[in-house]
Motif scaffolding. Sequence first.
Motif, short mmCIF file in Angstrom:
data_model
loop_
_atom_site.label_atom_id
_atom_site.label_comp_id
_atom_site.label_asym_id
_atom_site.label_seq_id
_atom_site.Cartn_x
_atom_site.Cartn_y
_atom_site.Cartn_z
N LEU A 1 1.47 6.49 -7.00
CA LEU A 1 0.30 7.12 -7.60
C LEU A 1 0.07 8.57 -7.14
N LEU B 1 -4.02 7.07 -1.24
CA LEU B 1 -4.24 6.11 -2.34
C LEU B 1 -5.71 6.13 -2.78
N LEU B 2 -6.62 6.36 -1.83
CA LEU B 2 -8.05 6.39 -2.16
C LEU B 2 -8.38 7.60 -3.03
N ARG B 3 -7.59 8.65 -2.93
CA ARG B 3 -7.83 9.85 -3.74
C ARG B 3 -7.12 9.79 -5.06
N ALA C 1 2.37 1.68 -3.49
CA ALA C 1 1.31 2.07 -4.43
C ALA C 1 0.95 3.54 -4.22
N TRP D 1 -3.39 6.05 -12.08
CA TRP D 1 -2.69 4.92 -12.70
C TRP D 1 -2.63 5.10 -14.22
N SER D 2 -3.66 5.79 -14.77
CA SER D 2 -3.68 5.96 -16.22
C SER D 2 -2.81 7.15 -16.67
N ASP D 3 -2.30 7.94 -15.71
CA ASP D 3 -1.47 9.10 -16.07
C ASP D 3 -0.02 8.93 -15.67
N ILE E 1 0.85 -1.20 0.00
CA ILE E 1 0.00 0.00 0.00
C ILE E 1 0.88 1.25 0.00
N HIS F 1 -5.76 7.10 -6.64
CA HIS F 1 -5.67 5.80 -7.31
C HIS F 1 -5.89 5.94 -8.82
N SER F 2 -6.76 6.91 -9.22
CA SER F 2 -7.10 7.01 -10.64
C SER F 2 -5.93 7.53 -11.47
#
Lengths: 353, 332
Positions: free
Chosen positions: A25, A157-159, A21, A164-166, A18, A161-162
């Motif tokens: 991120l 990470l909860l904020r 990650a 990952w695509s950038d 965690i 997490h998205s």
Amino acid sequence: MKKLISIILIIAISITGIFFATKLLEPKYMSGVLEGAMIAEYYDDPTNHNVVFIGDCELYENISPVYLWKNFGINSYIRGSAQQLIWQSYYLAEDTLKREHPDVIVFNVLSMKYNEPQNEAYNRMSIDGMKWSKSKIDNIKASMTEDEHFIDYVFPLLRYHSRWSDLNSEDIKYLLHRDKVSFNGYYMRVDVKPAEDVPEGKPLPDYQFGDNAYTYLDKLTKLCKDNNVQLILVKAPTLYPYWYEQWDKQIEDYAKANDLTYINFLNLQDEMGLDWSKDTYDGGLHLNLAGAEKMSEVFGNILVKDFNLPDRRGDKALEKYWNGVEARYNKEIDRQNTNLKLYGTVHDPEENQ
Amino acid sequence: MSKTLYEEHRFDWKTVSFGLERILWGFFKKLVIADRILVAVQAIIADPDTYNGFYAFAGAMFYALELYADFTGGIDITIGVAETMGIKVTENFIRPYFSKNIKEYWNRWHITMGTWFTDYIFYPISASQFMMKLSKKSRARLGNNLGKRVPVYLSSFIVWFTTGIWHGASWNFIVWGLGNFVVIMISQELEPFYRWFHSKVKVAGTFGWKLFQIIRTVLIMSSLRMFDCYRDVPLTFKMFGSIFSKSSLSQLNADAFIGMGIAEYDYAIVFLGMLVLVIVSLVQRSGSVREKIAAKAAPVRFIIWYGLFMATVVFGAYGIGYSASQFIYNQF
């Protein structure tokens, strides 16, 4: 025993996963929007400051701590962030006073116009870099917009997490460290964009600053008084956002009632020698390096003459520290000027893509 | 359910961990698959003038996946929570998209609803005095063969009408319910034809025929669900018709699908998620997936569950930037 070791191992690996990650991120702010990295940088400065500036971009883009050190021996730091709200300034001041005891705290009063939480992205940039403390917890609670949740600050990470695509190479390069993006909190721009046709402020239905804003101004005043720190209220000399007379009067009255110094640098433009065709990089919203050094010259004199701040040049540890900052400062001036000549912008080509 | 609710429950680590695993699986389906593809579904439904033809077909397929992942995800979380407390709740979905006909589908989809309607609507109505009398009269008038169908059809009609209303007091749900009724009745009436067909063409039981049946069932159910998507009966018929009249090769256009508000990597995540769903469903046919995983070595179990957890946290479509979408079941 074997089972206990397994459990400990599982927990350790899970937490490590965690952690990495999150580190991967979370935004690094090493290019593009650099302001997000600034709050955390403060903790890398081991020195005791005589002046701490707390506020929004009207401080961190308009005052040069390097100039203050070189010309006045003032050891200062700007704890600034984009659209820093007054309650965020208060909790940053609280956080600062737990770590050191400056002679002066300078607060830019533009943020009095905001009475409620504004923007999640700016909240994150002002708060994420703070070390965990009660001040940070209170800051989060005071700042959260309706769609935010406290747990997203505890577990970023909860904020993020998205993202990952950038992800890009910067996310790997800056996984566990950050380069410095500011100069004791100063965000440098050497380029010029003259101020032209700056609109007059539109009339407002209500000029009264909100109760919440005043509450935090009271708290900031009391915090400084209780800790024997002089609080200086300032209004930076920027043409936009428009600073209404009615707002100015409220701050004047507040300063008088609370025995505080209030300096409206908009009234000192001539004394500073500000030239709006040369001293701004964005048409009058913020000063560039030339303008910031002019403001620092005037403010430095005020701090030394009226507030008796000591000249600490000659202190070996500080000299060593500031030599390092000044070297980076001069290197950045060269870099930005070179980029201007080559590309017409201060940014590196990769940033322009 | 009352027995399992009120009997004594003792802490059992296996029960708790199985429950937590089920909850995690539910969140994976909901956050990674359902909430992600929902964006495309909403874009297609919101603009029927632009997204007709093949897009309407794609929307129906996306909705089929979204509905399944959302609905079963929510049920998994509910069952998982109960399981952590030692309470066994009846399964509500048993791989419905593997059904070979609509009757089997309704024995696998939302099982508790089907059971309730059967036990409390169908049986009481079909066994009522009125139906008995109607059965006698219709056999007398129409002959045995035709006459025996009348009470069955009438009872089924009532069941599907009320099923439609249960989903929502609007015409689209009623037509959806009655659409199911029509398809079930047609498939029952076609049984002699199927028997004759299979006597001539030896495909029954082959992989190809089963695959055909499964795809046919999915297409029929997804078509009926278009009433749920568009919520307007004439519009639904129009969009269904457009699949045949307005589909064109030019609509197989990646840019148009990305223009619906989800990026190519989102579609990739949905596809991978769907693949995981299919694999898990296939494995499940031979027994509990969790039991199979529990029988593996500790590092393998850890990798699987931790991997699923991290995939859900990282790839889940939640938080700022994603519109909060409630569980579909909440609406009913």
